[in-house]
Design an enzyme around this catalytic site. Structure first.
Site, PDB file in Angstrom:
ATOM      1  N   GLU A 153      -2.494  -5.020  -3.283  1.00  0.00           N
ATOM      2  CA  GLU A 153      -2.806  -5.927  -4.383  1.00  0.00           C
ATOM      3  C   GLU A 153      -2.597  -5.262  -5.741  1.00  0.00           C
ATOM      4  O   GLU A 153      -2.068  -5.882  -6.672  1.00  0.00           O
ATOM      5  CB  GLU A 153      -4.253  -6.420  -4.261  1.00  0.00           C
ATOM      6  CG  GLU A 153      -4.531  -7.235  -3.009  1.00  0.00           C
ATOM      7  CD  GLU A 153      -4.979  -6.389  -1.830  1.00  0.00           C
ATOM      8  OE1 GLU A 153      -5.668  -6.928  -0.945  1.00  0.00           O
ATOM      9  OE2 GLU A 153      -4.648  -5.177  -1.785  1.00  0.00           O
ATOM     10  N   SER A 195      -7.592  -8.999   4.314  1.00  0.00           N
ATOM     11  CA  SER A 195      -8.713  -9.269   3.415  1.00  0.00           C
ATOM     12  C   SER A 195      -8.840  -8.147   2.387  1.00  0.00           C
ATOM     13  O   SER A 195      -8.838  -6.964   2.743  1.00  0.00           O
ATOM     14  CB  SER A 195     -10.007  -9.376   4.225  1.00  0.00           C
ATOM     15  OG  SER A 195     -11.130  -9.519   3.369  1.00  0.00           O
ATOM     16  N   ASP A 240      -8.044   5.080   4.467  1.00  0.00           N
ATOM     17  CA  ASP A 240      -7.717   3.990   3.544  1.00  0.00           C
ATOM     18  C   ASP A 240      -8.924   3.115   3.241  1.00  0.00           C
ATOM     19  O   ASP A 240      -9.070   2.614   2.120  1.00  0.00           O
ATOM     20  CB  ASP A 240      -6.589   3.139   4.129  1.00  0.00           C
ATOM     21  CG  ASP A 240      -5.987   2.200   3.099  1.00  0.00           C
ATOM     22  OD1 ASP A 240      -5.490   2.699   2.063  1.00  0.00           O
ATOM     23  OD2 ASP A 240      -6.022   0.979   3.308  1.00  0.00           O
ATOM     24  N   HIS A 250      -3.036   0.222  -3.745  1.00  0.00           N
ATOM     25  CA  HIS A 250      -3.180  -0.717  -2.642  1.00  0.00           C
ATOM     26  C   HIS A 250      -2.129  -1.817  -2.796  1.00  0.00           C
ATOM     27  O   HIS A 250      -1.460  -1.911  -3.833  1.00  0.00           O
ATOM     28  CB  HIS A 250      -4.580  -1.323  -2.639  1.00  0.00           C
ATOM     29  CG  HIS A 250      -5.646  -0.358  -2.223  1.00  0.00           C
ATOM     30  ND1 HIS A 250      -6.885  -0.755  -1.766  1.00  0.00           N
ATOM     31  CD2 HIS A 250      -5.660   1.001  -2.189  1.00  0.00           C
ATOM     32  CE1 HIS A 250      -7.618   0.304  -1.468  1.00  0.00           C
ATOM     33  NE2 HIS A 250      -6.898   1.388  -1.722  1.00  0.00           N
ATOM     34  N   ASN A 297       0.846  -1.184   0.000  1.00  0.00           N
ATOM     35  CA  ASN A 297       0.000   0.000   0.000  1.00  0.00           C
ATOM     36  C   ASN A 297       0.889   1.244   0.000  1.00  0.00           C
ATOM     37  O   ASN A 297       1.751   1.400   0.858  1.00  0.00           O
ATOM     38  CB  ASN A 297      -0.896  -0.025   1.246  1.00  0.00           C
ATOM     39  CG  ASN A 297      -1.931   1.076   1.244  1.00  0.00           C
ATOM     40  OD1 ASN A 297      -1.599   2.254   1.169  1.00  0.00           O
ATOM     41  ND2 ASN A 297      -3.194   0.697   1.350  1.00  0.00           N
ATOM     42  N   CYS A 348      -9.944  -4.074  -4.675  1.00  0.00           N
ATOM     43  CA  CYS A 348      -8.979  -5.119  -5.022  1.00  0.00           C
ATOM     44  C   CYS A 348      -9.676  -6.449  -5.319  1.00  0.00           C
ATOM     45  O   CYS A 348      -9.199  -7.238  -6.141  1.00  0.00           O
ATOM     46  CB  CYS A 348      -7.962  -5.280  -3.900  1.00  0.00           C
ATOM     47  SG  CYS A 348      -6.943  -3.799  -3.660  1.00  0.00           S
ATOM     48  N   CYS A 394     -10.065  -5.307  -0.105  1.00  0.00           N
ATOM     49  CA  CYS A 394     -11.216  -4.415  -0.169  1.00  0.00           C
ATOM     50  C   CYS A 394     -11.998  -4.708  -1.453  1.00  0.00           C
ATOM     51  O   CYS A 394     -11.593  -5.514  -2.290  1.00  0.00           O
ATOM     52  CB  CYS A 394     -10.750  -2.961  -0.132  1.00  0.00           C
ATOM     53  SG  CYS A 394      -9.821  -2.471  -1.607  1.00  0.00           S
TER      54      CYS A 394
END
Length: 338
Positions: A242, A265, A330, A240, A229, A270, A267
């Site tokens: 990912e 986990s 975020d 982010h 991130n 993503c 968002c």
């Protein structure tokens, strides 16, 4: 036959004095001579892993090439000695050099997040001085803890297949029911891949950013790209963990069989990326601090493995406590939670 743990391990020696100098003098392992020329270290802690390491991979980790050098004895086994901190690996390598031993691979961070330095023993063992963060974060017992009779497993949901990496198949429990499901990814591989994402998260935290890291692996287990991130560092809310890993992986003709590993986990942003490009599997470090779209992904055929890693939970909990404003920003929450 059910093997409970490694009861003993040691090199077969042809030169006792050379082996004594290497193991006892260099590493400080205390041996008792329990038989004629038979030396035993009964109180040394046990192994945390037993793995079959291909010679080509050992060569790449040690010498940076997939071919083992012709002028080096080909190792028949590998052994890693865990130390307390990543810095201790470099310190140990320097100490071993001062003792006149050749360190064939200087201290470095492996792609899976482990810090190692390597040398060859007189018997031809590939010996590593190492530090693996998960060994120090997941329990209080440390890497030398005696084997447990219980088995720690992740939670697997969804049913996508494609490009299974790791031969073992773990049966776990669906996150939304008590029905066992099967993961095509063994949990040791999942945890090893998570270390890559955790290393990215830690690097982001050191830069003053949000400690969320990710890594994208191919169907064959190759690391395609890793990232973190960068909302704070780049002043860009779209970067982010990912998405950063995805971008750094470059163009791929297909994402079938690939695995996105993330410390938290994903968002909805993503999760949409995973669905849009057909990424087959998502490995989640933890979903306690934030439960994003991983269950939605599972409902749409993506294989999801939730490891519930204590280190990931602690890392995010600490950050949220110290920087609630950045965290709310975020995840798109108002500062008052409204």
């Amino acid at each position: 036959m059910d093997v409970e743990y490694i009861a003993g391990f040691g090199p077969v020696v042809t030169d006792s004095s050379a082996s004594q100098a290497f193991w006892a003098e260099a590493f400080g392992i205390v041996f008792d001579e329990v038989g004629p020329d038979y030396f035993h270290a009964r109180d040394l802690g046990g192994a945390r892993t037993f793995a079959l390491w291909p010679l080509s991979q050992a060569a790449e980790s040690t010498f940076g090439t997939t071919s083992w050098p012709a002028d080096r004895v080909v190792p028949q086994a590998w052994l890693e000695l865990e130390v307390a901190t990543p810095e201790a690996v470099g310190e140990a390598a320097a100490e071993l050099r001062r003792r006149g031993l050749e360190v064939v691979a200087e201290a470095k961070v492996e792609p899976w997040g482990q810090t190692t330095a390597r040398l060859l023993s007189p018997e031809g063992l590939l010996v590593g001085v190492s530090y693996l963060p998960s060994f120090h974060e997941t329990d209080d017992a440390g890497p030398s803890a005696p084997p447990s009779t219980g088995t720690t497993t992740g939670t697997t949901t969804g049913g996508a297949t494609g490009g299974a990496t790791g031969a073992a198949t773990d049966e776990t429990t669906d996150a939304t029911s008590s029905t066992p499901t099967r993961s095509t990814l063994d949990l040791d591989t999942a945890r090893r891949w998570l270390e890559v994402a955790v290393a990215q998260a830690r690097e982001g935290e050191a830069e003053g950013g949000v400690p969320i890291g990710a890594a994208l692996f191919s169907a064959s287990g190759e690391l395609l790209g890793s990232g973190r991130n960068r909302r704070v560092q780049d002043d860009d809310p779209s970067v982010h963990g990912e998405t950063d890993a995805f971008r750094r992986a470059g163009r791929q003709a297909s994402y079938a069989g690939t695995t996105m590993v993330t410390t938290l986990s994903p968002c909805w942003y993503c999760s949409g990326l995973v669905r849009q490009f057909g990424i087959s599997r998502v490995v989640v470090g933890e979903a306690r601090t934030f439960s994003g779209g991983h269950e939605w992904l599972a409902e749409h055929g993506v294989e999801v493995v939730v490891l519930d890693d204590p280190g990931c939970v602690a890392m995010m909990a600490d950050f949220v406590h110290r920087h609630p404003d950045v965290w709310n920003e975020d995840i798109g929450e108002e500062p008052d939670g409204g």
